[in-house]
Design a protein around this motif. Structure first.
Motif, PDB file in Angstrom:
ATOM      1  N   VAL A  69      32.477  -0.724 -41.339  1.00  0.00           N
ATOM      2  CA  VAL A  69      31.931  -1.156 -42.631  1.00  0.00           C
ATOM      3  C   VAL A  69      30.782  -0.227 -43.006  1.00  0.00           C
ATOM      4  O   VAL A  69      29.892   0.016 -42.183  1.00  0.00           O
ATOM      5  CB  VAL A  69      31.401  -2.604 -42.543  1.00  0.00           C
ATOM      6  CG1 VAL A  69      30.759  -3.019 -43.854  1.00  0.00           C
ATOM      7  CG2 VAL A  69      32.517  -3.569 -42.180  1.00  0.00           C
ATOM      8  N   ILE A  70      30.822   0.272 -44.226  1.00  0.00           N
ATOM      9  CA  ILE A  70      29.725   1.094 -44.734  1.00  0.00           C
ATOM     10  C   ILE A  70      29.088   0.337 -45.901  1.00  0.00           C
ATOM     11  O   ILE A  70      29.780  -0.013 -46.862  1.00  0.00           O
ATOM     12  CB  ILE A  70      30.233   2.482 -45.195  1.00  0.00           C
ATOM     13  CG1 ILE A  70      30.848   3.218 -44.004  1.00  0.00           C
ATOM     14  CG2 ILE A  70      29.105   3.291 -45.830  1.00  0.00           C
ATOM     15  CD1 ILE A  70      31.381   4.605 -44.318  1.00  0.00           C
ATOM     16  N   LEU A  71      27.798   0.061 -45.766  1.00  0.00           N
ATOM     17  CA  LEU A  71      27.085  -0.711 -46.788  1.00  0.00           C
ATOM     18  C   LEU A  71      26.018   0.164 -47.423  1.00  0.00           C
ATOM     19  O   LEU A  71      25.326   0.915 -46.713  1.00  0.00           O
ATOM     20  CB  LEU A  71      26.424  -1.933 -46.144  1.00  0.00           C
ATOM     21  CG  LEU A  71      27.402  -2.967 -45.560  1.00  0.00           C
ATOM     22  CD1 LEU A  71      26.787  -3.697 -44.391  1.00  0.00           C
ATOM     23  CD2 LEU A  71      27.831  -3.951 -46.618  1.00  0.00           C
ATOM     24  N   THR A  72      25.885   0.072 -48.729  1.00  0.00           N
ATOM     25  CA  THR A  72      24.809   0.799 -49.409  1.00  0.00           C
ATOM     26  C   THR A  72      24.021  -0.196 -50.248  1.00  0.00           C
ATOM     27  O   THR A  72      24.570  -1.206 -50.689  1.00  0.00           O
ATOM     28  CB  THR A  72      25.347   1.919 -50.321  1.00  0.00           C
ATOM     29  OG1 THR A  72      26.131   1.330 -51.358  1.00  0.00           O
ATOM     30  CG2 THR A  72      26.198   2.911 -49.552  1.00  0.00           C
ATOM     31  N   ASN A  73      22.754   0.109 -50.451  1.00  0.00           N
ATOM     32  CA  ASN A  73      21.951  -0.765 -51.306  1.00  0.00           C
ATOM     33  C   ASN A  73      20.859   0.034 -51.997  1.00  0.00           C
ATOM     34  O   ASN A  73      20.624   1.196 -51.678  1.00  0.00           O
ATOM     35  CB  ASN A  73      21.349  -1.933 -50.493  1.00  0.00           C
ATOM     36  CG  ASN A  73      20.398  -1.472 -49.420  1.00  0.00           C
ATOM     37  OD1 ASN A  73      19.486  -0.680 -49.687  1.00  0.00           O
ATOM     38  ND2 ASN A  73      20.602  -1.950 -48.193  1.00  0.00           N
ATOM     39  N   ALA A  74      20.227  -0.636 -52.945  1.00  0.00           N
ATOM     40  CA  ALA A  74      19.028  -0.102 -53.589  1.00  0.00           C
ATOM     41  C   ALA A  74      17.838  -0.808 -52.948  1.00  0.00           C
ATOM     42  O   ALA A  74      17.916  -2.011 -52.673  1.00  0.00           O
ATOM     43  CB  ALA A  74      19.076  -0.390 -55.077  1.00  0.00           C
ATOM     44  N   ALA A  75      16.757  -0.081 -52.712  1.00  0.00           N
ATOM     45  CA  ALA A  75      15.605  -0.697 -52.043  1.00  0.00           C
ATOM     46  C   ALA A  75      14.305  -0.077 -52.524  1.00  0.00           C
ATOM     47  O   ALA A  75      14.279   1.061 -53.006  1.00  0.00           O
ATOM     48  CB  ALA A  75      15.743  -0.521 -50.524  1.00  0.00           C
ATOM     49  N   GLY A  76      13.245  -0.845 -52.374  1.00  0.00           N
ATOM     50  CA  GLY A  76      11.912  -0.348 -52.700  1.00  0.00           C
ATOM     51  C   GLY A  76      11.312   0.323 -51.471  1.00  0.00           C
ATOM     52  O   GLY A  76      11.404  -0.212 -50.362  1.00  0.00           O
TER      53      GLY A  76
END
Ligand SMILES: O=P(O)(O)O[C@@H]1C[C@H](O)[C@@H](CO)O1
Length: 247
Positions: A69-76
């Motif tokens: 599983v490859i997960l991406t996100n936006a983060a501060g």
């Protein structure tokens, strides 16, 4: 390339995306010859879903035969060395909702998927992290590629200055509202996990700052780095295919 896409609303019992910028489709196809299923839009606690519903797709993927599983996100960004546009390879996490008892594995354990008390010290696959660093270096991304600790909160409100300072002191390099619950469920059922954060904004740590976190900046930074993120992820996927150690 042939792809087959399903709207979430056409999949029985599947949650619906409510976030602006999340298309709400499950797309099956091949990425450089490798069979993949991609979620165009994932789910968050702040949308009001129970945590088990947010993570349901992970178990569906397991049942479909997915191994990685490859997960991406936006983060501060909390780490003061980080800049907007940096890509952080996640090496570990802080699960704040989990500290309060909101863990996707709470409740009766389903032994078909995994053990009652899964280990999380190896949640993020170290070989895949190294592979991504190597690929990033080959692509000339080293200047904006980082490794760090991601902290999940419930959202949807962004953090206060005091919260950002606290999270930074606790060892978090970036803060966001997703990913960790899915990682826990994916690891519970034995899938390998690789995850990335795009640092879309600097978390506000200073009372003199005029900066204000906002979703528009998040979307804009996402668009600006989309091409490089795509190239990084698709090249990593290719290398997984070409190296039997990873396949
Ligand atoms: O990639 P995710 O969905 O974690 O992105 C973050 C959390 C919220 O969905 C949104 C806030 O701007 O960005």
């Amino acid at each position: 390339m042939r792809i087959v896409a399903f709207d979430y609303r056409d999949i029985p019992n599947f949650p619906q995306s409510t976030v602006h910028g999340h298309a709400g489709r499950l797309v099956f196809g091949t990425l450089k010859g490798r069979p993949c299923v991609c979620m165009q839009g994932r789910f968050h606690l702040y949308e009001g879903y129970p945590i088990q519903k947010i993570t349901m797709p992970m178990r569906i993927f397991k049942l479909l035969g997915v191994e990685t599983v490859i997960l991406t996100n936006a983060a501060g960004g909390l780490n003061q060395d980080y800049k907007v546009g940096d890509i952080m390879i996640i090496k570990d996490h802080l699960n704040m909702p989990g500290f309060a008892g909101n863990n996707p594995l709470a409740g009766p354990n389903n032994e078909r998927f995994g053990v009652r008390f899964p280990c999380m010290s190896d949640a993020y696959d170290r070989e895949l992290q190294q592979l991504a660093l190597d690929v990033g270096s080959e692509l000339g991304y080293s200047d904006f590629l980082r490794e760090g600790v991601y902290c999940v909160l419930g959202g949807p409100s962004f953090e206060t200055i005091a919260e950002c300072r606290m999270l930074h002191k606790l060892g978090a390099d970036a803060v966001g509202m997703s990913t960790v619950h899915e990682v826990i469920v994916a690891r519970h059922c034995g899938m390998r996990v690789f995850a990335l954060s795009l640092i879309t904004n600097e978390a506000v740590m200073d009372y003199d700052s005029e900066e204000k976190a906002n979703h528009e900046e998040v979307l804009q930074t996402g668009k600006q780095r989309a091409e490089q993120l795509e190239r990084l992820v698709s090249t990593v996927v290719t290398r997984i295919e070409h190296n039997n150690n990873f396949a």
